[in-house]
Design a protein around this motif. Structure first.
Motif: not given
Ligand code: B12
Length: 213
Positions: A48, A51, A55, A72, A100, A102-104, A106, A126, A148, A152
């Motif tokens: 986080n 992130g 941002e 990962e 669209g 690739v975040h996976d 979580g 994903r 998931s 946005t």
């Molecule tokens: C790691 C990460 C990446 C990695 C992803 C690797 C992977 N294998 O997932 C990589 C480097 C590939 C990446 C790429 C990009 N990213 Co990124 N990334 C992140 C980051 C830092 C962390 C996400 C994460 O893993 N969080 C930790 C997990 C545990 O949390 P979570 O996913 O939210 O999941 C929890 C809950 O949401 C829930 N949950 C999730 N899914 C589901 C589904 C169900 C059914 C249920 C019940 C619950 C549930 O349970 C989970 C566990 O508690 C975020 C920032 C953030 N804080 O979110 C940015 C973020 C999501 N990324 C962002 C961006 C912009 C990108 C890129 C476009 C960057 C770029 N210029 O290329 C690309 C997108 C590529 C694409 N087409 O998808 C932005 C999105 C902004 C927006 N408004 O959309 C963020 C928010 C960063 C930021 N603050 O700017 N990223």
């Protein structure tokens, strides 16, 4: 002692050091720390923070990729340590990250916790097209479809999934649950999803509720 490991896990993710993240995960588990606690107090605050830095322009894409890779690797180790539930709850859940996106990370945690609670899970991975969610749900005989999204810009795909299910006359056949950082209960209400969960633990509660347990 746990505090030290949590800090090491946090630092390893923020600094994008996969070896250190792997090491912190293994040592934490060896010390008997609960896998989900290690995730919630160490690794997730770390990603986080990354992130936030990304941002606000204080960290760039290459560093984000290093941090994601470290996350990962740690997630793989932590997920493998979450035991698969022995008592099968009668629910088949199909889950994936929408097209669209690739975040996976979580989602894989959610999958591990669903399995730990005895649900049967099919993980589509994903970047999953809507048609694939529907085809696979039909073949698998899913009760619940989970999607998931972390972007946005791809939240709308969750809405389209609801619409496509309706068009196919299948909406009543499945319960739907949505999640991902930008997703909210309000969004779920707006698109007509049956449930929203903010994290993996909440997901388990919501799925049990959907199944009437
Ligand atoms: C790691 C990460 C990446 C990695 C992803 C690797 C992977 N294998 O997932 C990589 C480097 C590939 C990446 C790429 C990009 N990213 Co990124 N990334 C992140 C980051 C830092 C962390 C996400 C994460 O893993 N969080 C930790 C997990 C545990 O949390 P979570 O996913 O939210 O999941 C929890 C809950 O949401 C829930 N949950 C999730 N899914 C589901 C589904 C169900 C059914 C249920 C019940 C619950 C549930 O349970 C989970 C566990 O508690 C975020 C920032 C953030 N804080 O979110 C940015 C973020 C999501 N990324 C962002 C961006 C912009 C990108 C890129 C476009 C960057 C770029 N210029 O290329 C690309 C997108 C590529 C694409 N087409 O998808 C932005 C999105 C902004 C927006 N408004 O959309 C963020 C928010 C960063 C930021 N603050 O700017 N990223």
């Amino acid at each position: 002692m746990s505090e030290k490991i949590f800090q090491e896990a946090f630092d390893a993710i923020v600094n994008g050091e996969a070896d250190k993240a792997t090491d912190a995960a293994k040592r934490g588990l060896d010390e008997g720390i609960d896998p989900l606690l290690l995730m919630d107090k160490g690794f997730i605050p770390g990603i986080n923070k990354v992130g936030d830095l990304f941002e606000t322009g204080r960290l760039f894409l290459p560093a984000l990729i290093y941090s994601a890779t470290a996350m990962e690797k740690a997630t793989e180790i932590i997920n493998a340590a979450i035991p698969v539930g022995k008592e099968l709850v009668s629910a088949k859940i199909l889950i994936g990250t929408v097209e669209g996106d690739v975040h996976d990370i979580g989602k894989t945690i959610v999958v591990a916790l669903f399995k730990a609670n005895g649900f049967e899970v099919m993980d589509l991975g994903r970047d999953v097209p809507i048609a694939r969610f529907i085809d696979e749900a039909e073949k698998y005989g899913a009760d619940i479809i989970g999607s998931s999204t972390l972007l946005t810009t791809t939240m709308v795909v969750q809405k389209e999934l609801e619409q496509e299910l309706k068009k196919a006359g299948l909406r009543e056949k499945y319960k739907t649950i949505i999640g991902g950082a930008p997703v909210t209960q309000r969004w779920a209400d707006r698109i007509g999803a049956d449930a929203y969960a903010q994290d993996a633990g909440d997901g388990v509660k919501k799925v049990k509720k959907l199944m009437g347990k």
